[in-house]
Scaffold this motif. Structure first.
Motif, mmCIF file in Angstrom:
data_model
loop_
_atom_site.group_PDB
_atom_site.id
_atom_site.type_symbol
_atom_site.label_atom_id
_atom_site.label_comp_id
_atom_site.label_asym_id
_atom_site.label_seq_id
_atom_site.Cartn_x
_atom_site.Cartn_y
_atom_site.Cartn_z
ATOM 1 N N GLY A 197 -0.267 -1.055 -8.707
ATOM 2 C CA GLY A 197 -0.767 -1.856 -7.616
ATOM 3 C C GLY A 197 -0.262 -3.276 -7.776
ATOM 4 O O GLY A 197 -0.286 -3.817 -8.874
ATOM 5 N N TRP A 237 -6.692 0.272 2.176
ATOM 6 C CA TRP A 237 -6.293 0.495 0.783
ATOM 7 C C TRP A 237 -6.116 -0.839 0.072
ATOM 8 O O TRP A 237 -6.591 -1.038 -1.049
ATOM 9 C CB TRP A 237 -4.996 1.294 0.739
ATOM 10 C CG TRP A 237 -4.605 1.762 -0.635
ATOM 11 C CD1 TRP A 237 -4.867 2.975 -1.193
ATOM 12 C CD2 TRP A 237 -3.875 1.012 -1.627
ATOM 13 N NE1 TRP A 237 -4.348 3.028 -2.465
ATOM 14 C CE2 TRP A 237 -3.740 1.846 -2.766
ATOM 15 C CE3 TRP A 237 -3.339 -0.261 -1.657
ATOM 16 C CZ2 TRP A 237 -3.088 1.432 -3.917
ATOM 17 C CZ3 TRP A 237 -2.686 -0.690 -2.804
ATOM 18 C CH2 TRP A 237 -2.560 0.162 -3.926
ATOM 19 N N GLU A 290 -9.529 -2.605 -0.603
ATOM 20 C CA GLU A 290 -10.255 -2.027 -1.741
ATOM 21 C C GLU A 290 -9.600 -2.416 -3.063
ATOM 22 O O GLU A 290 -10.275 -2.695 -4.051
ATOM 23 C CB GLU A 290 -10.317 -0.506 -1.598
ATOM 24 C CG GLU A 290 -11.192 -0.051 -0.435
ATOM 25 C CD GLU A 290 -11.134 1.454 -0.223
ATOM 26 O OE1 GLU A 290 -10.472 2.133 -1.044
ATOM 27 O OE2 GLU A 290 -11.731 1.936 0.757
ATOM 28 N N HIS A 291 -8.258 -2.447 -3.073
ATOM 29 C CA HIS A 291 -7.536 -2.800 -4.296
ATOM 30 C C HIS A 291 -7.790 -4.259 -4.675
ATOM 31 O O HIS A 291 -8.020 -4.578 -5.853
ATOM 32 C CB HIS A 291 -6.045 -2.559 -4.096
ATOM 33 C CG HIS A 291 -5.212 -2.862 -5.299
ATOM 34 N ND1 HIS A 291 -5.267 -2.103 -6.448
ATOM 35 C CD2 HIS A 291 -4.313 -3.848 -5.536
ATOM 36 C CE1 HIS A 291 -4.432 -2.610 -7.341
ATOM 37 N NE2 HIS A 291 -3.850 -3.676 -6.816
ATOM 38 N N ALA A 338 0.862 -1.182 0.000
ATOM 39 C CA ALA A 338 0.000 0.000 0.000
ATOM 40 C C ALA A 338 0.898 1.232 0.000
ATOM 41 O O ALA A 338 1.959 1.227 0.630
ATOM 42 C CB ALA A 338 -0.923 0.025 1.212
ATOM 43 N N GLN A 340 -11.369 -4.558 -6.033
ATOM 44 C CA GLN A 340 -11.486 -4.064 -7.405
ATOM 45 C C GLN A 340 -10.860 -5.034 -8.404
ATOM 46 O O GLN A 340 -11.378 -5.223 -9.509
ATOM 47 C CB GLN A 340 -10.828 -2.690 -7.516
ATOM 48 C CG GLN A 340 -11.554 -1.589 -6.772
ATOM 49 C CD GLN A 340 -10.756 -0.298 -6.730
ATOM 50 O OE1 GLN A 340 -9.679 -0.188 -7.325
ATOM 51 N NE2 GLN A 340 -11.255 0.689 -5.992
ATOM 52 N N ALA A 341 -9.747 -5.659 -8.008
ATOM 53 C CA ALA A 341 -9.024 -6.550 -8.931
ATOM 54 C C ALA A 341 -9.787 -7.841 -9.207
ATOM 55 O O ALA A 341 -9.735 -8.374 -10.321
ATOM 56 C CB ALA A 341 -7.646 -6.863 -8.368
#
Length: 317
Positions: free
Chosen positions: A228, A259, A262-263, A218, A266-267
């Motif tokens: 990312g 963080w 959330e990443h 992060a 989304q992935a």
């Protein structure tokens, strides 16, 4: 010109293989990583990244923008790149010798709020034991054939700076994993092995796979990240378990953990059902929550009134 092309031509002595396959680093800045396939680079200590030679000159070498453009424009566009350095051989992976018993691991983990039942289950599964020389807790990651491929060592001494280290030669694609007692189509992921054990203790069930990511990436709070990095342990686990369709993200409830959660969501959203389940108190991790529960239980037990001795009259009634 890409950054990897620039480095291969003008800085070949600075470029060396990193530990991850297909990745390189600079001898002068080992936190600078660059992929040989697409030239995407990231300088972790400065939290900056890019892809082009121009970005590299400006942000890494500190060349003024106009000067960097002039320097690159004056270069001949066609050239024969210097050969890439030979790949580093991964050191052989050998588990530390085991101690005759696991007394210190039990004491340490129970002191962190992990239940005796969870500790015993991990020892029986061959994924947790105490090392002989330093009495570290050894969290073992195994492949689909049960062969050890990864180990994370954590010190059990209560005082001093906590010791944490991956065993040399560890393959991060095989993280510490407590498999479901039965068939499961869900995996819960954690930043560290002790968070996995703590959350398992709090829930008291083994109805899903639980996987430690061995750390997360992060950017610093308030910083900007252009790239990312997905955890290799999760990617590899999902590839080995096509039946899994649900991911429960159980990272820490701090900036980095939120963080990363959330990443990850989304992935993988769209291909998997992804939910985020963080500790209920901001700034805490699941190990903190398990220890808080243990301390609260101890307070209640101390506050409970002692049983009154029976009298002869009570027995008669």
């Amino acid at each position: 010109m890409t950054a990897i092309e620039f480095l291969r031509r003008y800085r070949p002595d600075e470029l060396e293989r990193a530990s991850s396959p297909g990745e390189f680093q600079l001898k002068s800045h080992d936190s600078f990583k660059i992929r040989g396939t697409d030239s995407v680079w990231h300088w972790k200590s400065r939290d900056i990244g890019g892809k082009s030679a121009l970005d590299y000159l400006v942000y890494v070498e500190g060349v003024r923008f106009v000067e960097a453009v002039e320097r690159l424009c004056s270069e001949v566009p066609s050239f024969r790149p210097a050969p890439l350095p030979a790949a580093r051989e991964r050191p052989p992976f050998i588990l530390p010798p085991a101690a005759p018993d696991n007394a210190r691991v039990f004491a340490y983990l129970q002191g962190r709020g992990v239940s005796k039942e969870v500790i015993k289950a991990c020892i029986r599964a061959g994924i947790l034991y105490e090392s002989a020389e330093y009495h570290n807790a050894v969290f073992v990651g195994r492949d689909e054939n049960g062969v050890p491929r990864y180990a994370f060592l954590r010190g059990t001494y209560p005082k001093g700076k906590p010791f944490r280290m991956e065993q040399a030669g560890s393959d991060k694609r095989y993280g510490f994993c407590a498999r479901s007692a039965g068939e499961s189509r869900k995996v819960a992921v954690y930043e560290a092995a002790i968070d996995l054990l703590a959350h398992w203790t709090l829930e008291g069930t083994s109805d899903k796979h639980r996987l430690s990511l061995g750390g997360i990436y992060a950017p610093k709070e308030g910083g900007i990240s252009r790239t990312g990095k997905l955890p290799p342990a999760l990617d590899a686990f999902l590839a080995r378990h096509p039946e899994v369709c649900g991911i429960e993200v159980c990272t820490d409830n701090d900036y980095a953990g939120r963080w990363a959660a959330e990443h990850i969501q989304q992935a993988y959203q769209g291909r998997y059902q992804v939910c985020i389940h963080l500790p209920p108190i901001e700034g805490k991790d699941w190990a903190d929550m398990a220890q808080m529960q243990m301390n609260e239980r101890a307070v209640r037990q101390r506050a409970a009134p002692a049983s009154m001795p029976k009298t002869k009259g009570d027995d008669a009634r």
